[in-house]
Design a protein around this motif. Sequence first.
Motif, PDB file in Angstrom:
ATOM      1  N   THR A 139       0.710   4.126  -2.885  1.00 38.13           N
ATOM      2  CA  THR A 139       0.415   5.552  -2.644  1.00 38.13           C
ATOM      3  C   THR A 139       1.522   6.442  -3.201  1.00 38.13           C
ATOM      4  OG1 THR A 139       1.372   5.395  -0.437  1.00 38.13           O
ATOM      5  CG2 THR A 139      -1.005   5.264  -0.575  1.00 38.13           C
ATOM      6  N   VAL A 140       2.759   5.948  -3.103  1.00 40.48           N
ATOM      7  CA  VAL A 140       3.870   6.747  -3.649  1.00 40.48           C
ATOM      8  C   VAL A 140       3.760   6.818  -5.177  1.00 40.48           C
ATOM      9  CG1 VAL A 140       6.378   6.893  -3.910  1.00 40.48           C
ATOM     10  CG2 VAL A 140       5.406   6.233  -1.711  1.00 40.48           C
TER      11      VAL A 140
ATOM     12  N   PHE B 134       6.891  14.817   2.900  1.00 37.25           N
ATOM     13  CA  PHE B 134       6.530  15.583   4.106  1.00 37.25           C
ATOM     14  C   PHE B 134       6.233  14.634   5.273  1.00 37.25           C
ATOM     15  CE2 PHE B 134       5.134  19.428   1.475  1.00 37.25           C
ATOM     16  CZ  PHE B 134       6.256  20.158   1.856  1.00 37.25           C
TER      17      PHE B 134
ATOM     18  N   LEU C   6       0.818  10.781 -10.488  1.00 33.07           N
ATOM     19  CA  LEU C   6      -0.257  11.184 -11.405  1.00 33.07           C
ATOM     20  C   LEU C   6      -0.316  12.714 -11.455  1.00 33.07           C
ATOM     21  CD1 LEU C   6      -3.094   8.717 -10.302  1.00 33.07           C
ATOM     22  CD2 LEU C   6      -1.750   8.609 -12.397  1.00 33.07           C
TER      23      LEU C   6
ATOM     24  N   GLN D  92      -0.955   9.746   1.401  1.00 29.87           N
ATOM     25  CA  GLN D  92       0.521   9.638   1.344  1.00 29.87           C
ATOM     26  C   GLN D  92       1.155  10.057   2.676  1.00 29.87           C
ATOM     27  OE1 GLN D  92       1.777  12.060  -1.937  1.00 29.87           O
ATOM     28  NE2 GLN D  92       1.878  10.332  -3.321  1.00 29.87           N
ATOM     29  N   LEU D  93       0.659  11.182   3.182  1.00 26.70           N
ATOM     30  CA  LEU D  93       1.195  11.710   4.439  1.00 26.70           C
ATOM     31  C   LEU D  93       1.085  10.665   5.555  1.00 26.70           C
ATOM     32  CD1 LEU D  93       2.160  14.694   5.159  1.00 26.70           C
ATOM     33  CD2 LEU D  93      -0.036  14.944   6.279  1.00 26.70           C
TER      34      LEU D  93
ATOM     35  N   ILE E 212      -2.107  15.163 -10.769  1.00 26.58           N
ATOM     36  CA  ILE E 212      -3.203  15.853 -10.061  1.00 26.58           C
ATOM     37  C   ILE E 212      -2.616  16.535  -8.833  1.00 26.58           C
ATOM     38  CG2 ILE E 212      -5.364  14.735 -10.745  1.00 26.58           C
ATOM     39  CD1 ILE E 212      -4.740  12.574  -8.603  1.00 26.58           C
ATOM     40  N   HIS E 213      -2.285  17.795  -8.975  1.00 26.82           N
ATOM     41  CA  HIS E 213      -1.676  18.538  -7.868  1.00 26.82           C
ATOM     42  C   HIS E 213      -2.382  19.862  -7.679  1.00 26.82           C
ATOM     43  CE1 HIS E 213       1.624  15.728  -8.128  1.00 26.82           C
ATOM     44  NE2 HIS E 213       1.802  16.034  -9.398  1.00 26.82           N
ATOM     45  N   HIS E 214      -2.315  20.367  -6.439  1.00 25.07           N
ATOM     46  CA  HIS E 214      -2.656  21.777  -6.211  1.00 25.07           C
ATOM     47  C   HIS E 214      -1.470  22.591  -6.707  1.00 25.07           C
ATOM     48  CE1 HIS E 214      -6.263  21.148  -4.036  1.00 25.07           C
ATOM     49  NE2 HIS E 214      -5.714  20.452  -3.065  1.00 25.07           N
TER      50      HIS E 214
ATOM     51  N   ILE F 121      -5.327  12.148  -2.026  1.00 27.13           N
ATOM     52  CA  ILE F 121      -4.064  11.412  -2.237  1.00 27.13           C
ATOM     53  C   ILE F 121      -2.967  11.964  -1.327  1.00 27.13           C
ATOM     54  CG2 ILE F 121      -2.231  10.947  -3.929  1.00 27.13           C
ATOM     55  CD1 ILE F 121      -4.489  10.875  -6.063  1.00 27.13           C
ATOM     56  N   GLY F 122      -2.932  13.287  -1.206  1.00 27.94           N
ATOM     57  CA  GLY F 122      -1.914  13.907  -0.355  1.00 27.94           C
ATOM     58  C   GLY F 122      -2.006  13.431   1.083  1.00 27.94           C
TER      59      GLY F 122
ATOM     60  N   ILE G  95       0.995   6.536  -6.973  1.00 27.68           N
ATOM     61  CA  ILE G  95      -0.162   7.389  -7.330  1.00 27.68           C
ATOM     62  C   ILE G  95       0.230   8.863  -7.296  1.00 27.68           C
ATOM     63  CG2 ILE G  95      -2.467   8.142  -6.530  1.00 27.68           C
ATOM     64  CD1 ILE G  95      -2.934   5.217  -5.689  1.00 27.68           C
ATOM     65  N   GLY G  96       1.166   9.192  -6.427  1.00 24.69           N
ATOM     66  CA  GLY G  96       1.628  10.586  -6.306  1.00 24.69           C
ATOM     67  C   GLY G  96       2.254  11.123  -7.582  1.00 24.69           C
TER      68      GLY G  96
ATOM     69  N   SER H  53       4.654  13.061  -5.411  1.00 19.87           N
ATOM     70  CA  SER H  53       4.594  12.435  -4.080  1.00 19.87           C
ATOM     71  C   SER H  53       5.229  13.292  -2.991  1.00 19.87           C
ATOM     72  CB  SER H  53       5.272  11.057  -4.108  1.00 19.87           C
ATOM     73  OG  SER H  53       4.502  10.171  -4.854  1.00 19.87           O
TER      74      SER H  53
ATOM     75  N   MET I 278       0.424   7.295   5.265  1.00 14.86           N
ATOM     76  CA  MET I 278       1.078   6.000   4.995  1.00 14.86           C
ATOM     77  C   MET I 278       2.572   6.077   5.309  1.00 14.86           C
ATOM     78  SD  MET I 278      -1.226   3.889   4.199  1.00 14.86           S
ATOM     79  CE  MET I 278      -0.586   2.460   3.398  1.00 14.86           C
ATOM     80  N   LEU I 279       3.189   7.174   4.885  1.00 13.62           N
ATOM     81  CA  LEU I 279       4.640   7.267   5.068  1.00 13.62           C
ATOM     82  C   LEU I 279       5.002   7.562   6.521  1.00 13.62           C
ATOM     83  CD1 LEU I 279       6.819   6.822   2.890  1.00 13.62           C
ATOM     84  CD2 LEU I 279       4.547   7.111   1.957  1.00 13.62           C
TER      85      LEU I 279
ATOM     86  N   TRP J  90       6.709  23.662  -4.162  1.00 16.01           N
ATOM     87  CA  TRP J  90       6.947  22.217  -4.061  1.00 16.01           C
ATOM     88  C   TRP J  90       5.762  21.369  -4.549  1.00 16.01           C
ATOM     89  CZ3 TRP J  90       6.742  25.163   0.628  1.00 16.01           C
ATOM     90  CH2 TRP J  90       5.515  25.093   1.290  1.00 16.01           C
TER      91      TRP J  90
ATOM     92  N   LEU K  47       0.830  -1.209   0.000  1.00 11.61           N
ATOM     93  CA  LEU K  47       0.000   0.000   0.000  1.00 11.61           C
ATOM     94  C   LEU K  47       0.866   1.262   0.000  1.00 11.61           C
ATOM     95  CD1 LEU K  47      -2.889  -0.966   2.468  1.00 11.61           C
ATOM     96  CD2 LEU K  47      -3.051  -0.613   0.004  1.00 11.61           C
ATOM     97  N   VAL K  48       1.950   1.222   0.772  1.00 13.29           N
ATOM     98  CA  VAL K  48       2.866   2.372   0.805  1.00 13.29           C
ATOM     99  C   VAL K  48       3.425   2.613  -0.594  1.00 13.29           C
ATOM    100  CG1 VAL K  48       5.112   3.183   1.640  1.00 13.29           C
ATOM    101  CG2 VAL K  48       3.496   2.167   3.242  1.00 13.29           C
TER     102      VAL K  48
ATOM    103  N   ALA L 294      -6.405  15.588  -5.343  1.00 15.11           N
ATOM    104  CA  ALA L 294      -5.072  15.959  -4.862  1.00 15.11           C
ATOM    105  C   ALA L 294      -5.030  15.948  -3.333  1.00 15.11           C
ATOM    106  CB  ALA L 294      -4.712  17.350  -5.383  1.00 15.11           C
TER     107      ALA L 294
ATOM    108  N   ASP M 106       3.833  14.892  -0.624  1.00 10.23           N
ATOM    109  CA  ASP M 106       3.243  14.684   0.701  1.00 10.23           C
ATOM    110  C   ASP M 106       3.847  13.465   1.406  1.00 10.23           C
ATOM    111  OD1 ASP M 106       1.214  16.796   1.072  1.00 10.23           O
ATOM    112  OD2 ASP M 106       0.450  16.001  -0.820  1.00 10.23           O
ATOM    113  N   ALA M 107       4.281  12.481   0.597  1.00 13.55           N
ATOM    114  CA  ALA M 107       4.974  11.325   1.181  1.00 13.55           C
ATOM    115  C   ALA M 107       6.285  11.785   1.810  1.00 13.55           C
ATOM    116  CB  ALA M 107       5.239  10.284   0.103  1.00 13.55           C
TER     117      ALA M 107
END
Lengths: 68, 552
Positions: free
Chosen positions: A16-17, A41, A22, B456-457, A24-26, B452-453, A19-20, A36, B459-460, A31, A12-13, B449, A38-39
């Motif tokens: 999720t990394v 962070f 893709l 990720q936050l 789709i970002h703000h 997913i964010g 998928i980051g 990824s 999970m890690l 940054w 799963l980890v 976004a 947020d991973a």
Amino acid sequence: METRLKTIFWVLVGLTVVIGFLPIHHHFFPWDDVPSVDAVFGIIGTFLLLIIIKFIGSFARKKEDFYD
Amino acid sequence: MIKPIPPGFIFLLGAFLIPLFRGGLKKAYLLLVPVIAFIDILQLKHGTSWVYHFLNYNLILLKVDRLSLVVAYIFVIIAFLGLLYALHVEDDGQHIAAFLYVGSSLGVVFSGDFFSLYAFWEIMAVASVFLIWYRRDKQALDAGFRYIIMHLLGGCCLLAGIAIHVANTGSLDVGQIERGLAWLLILIGFGLNTAFIFIHTWLPDAYPEGTITGSVFMCVYTTKTGVYVLARCFAGTELVAYMGGIMAVYGVIFALMQNDVRRLLSYHIISQVGYMVAGVGIGTELAVNGGIAHVFNHILYKGLLFMCMGSVIYMTGKRKLTQLGGLAKYMPITCITCIIASLSIAGAPGFNGFVSKGMVMLAAAEEHMTILYLLLLLGAVGTFLSFVKLCYFAFFAPNEEIETKEAPINMQLAMILTAFLCVFIGVYPKVLFHVLPYYPLHYHAFAPAHVIGIIQLFMLSGLVFMLFKEHFAPHEGIVLDFDYFYRMAGRGLVKFCFFLNDVRTAIQAGMSDLVTSIIALSKKPLPVPRPIGIGVIFVLALFTISFFISAG
């Protein structure tokens, strides 16, 4: 059982990394375009908090009856 | 049609009727009062009413708008759930204190003038301290005294600020305040209840010492009325926004170091209130909506967390993480509802905290407040870690020494209903959006976004927690906070008073000896003992000096 859970967690980890990556970002901060971020962070934040609590604990942790 | 009355009065007056009921009737009465109050709130129309002329000012007991309504809704909903949780408590005093506390909080929410607000503010402080003292042990008594001293000091600041504000403007109306001394004093007064850092120490000191059911009420009303009045008077104040960011991080840092489960939760109140304060401080429509939505959601999940940990303490008699563990198999309902509350407070998608925390963070991002955004992000990581720790060490860590059973049925029911609301708002946030201060609201809670964010936050950070689990393990003992300085200052003051008392005693004894000597001297003038002679000479010298000074 525990090993199986850990394996699922690792998968799963990884997912999720991935998928980051893709598109789709703000777009508020510089940054936000890093995949990824947020991973990253999450990892930095956890280590930072760990360091801070170790530091504060080194002088602020006292016995239960400290104030008595 | 009956005219709606200020909802706070229903609780304030209802409190005095509690001793008249017994058994099942009392339980029905306890649950009926919040239902009546809720119906009363539904009847309220926007505007001001219940206005009384007093000393050339208008006292407004009922000022209704979208902001006061949304806070009132959740105050009454959690009052119902908290009373359901406390239904097995036979102690009338606890119920009366809870009613007065809820009633005065609602009084603050609907006050349209500072004088009424201040009056209800002080009733809140006095009523809530009894929820601590009713635990009836030394720790609770001491913590209660520290709590009330802090709140009375905050009340003094607030009153002084209000007096200056009224003198400057001639207005008692609750609203935005011009910068100046009044602004500062009122901000300190409100900030104390909102647990601003440096004046937050009463919260993690007192809340863990409350009664099992009393702490459920305490975790709701004081800090949230603080956020509410900040939204009324200090919306858009940058200083307040950054204070919120600091609170968000400070709270999680100290929460991560706690061993006492309810102290851990108390530090998380500071952290979560930080998000609300940040939202109010940013001041945009989205931010204020986010802050108030977080008030709504936080009341539900924090109330639930205090219910869950209260159940654990009630059933096991243990309150330290180092003494707990393995409770999942004995208390499955408590465990599941606690996990739901933990996911909610952490802000996991599908749970209510996700919705409102996301609004505040998006507002910070939209305003390009980078430092604030990063502080709130770090707060989110810490919250997740802290609740992974709490759930693991309370419910799943191996512990063969504990054998217990599930909490009483009323406690379970309250936990299940509160957990349901956390999930319901989490998956269907529109129901909350409809009652927020600014409507319509342009916010997409489940933007890919954001979802997913957050995943990720979590999970890690969860991965790092798993790898370094032993470093997050709870330890015996306490962690000093800023209250160390207040306590030391208090002890210093006591020592200084003892010193002054010693000086007074010495002077009094000296004067007594002098009088005795003069009496003895008058009876038998000679021979004069040496100390008496010195004393007489000293007095004569004093008289002579004072004579010359007055003559000069």
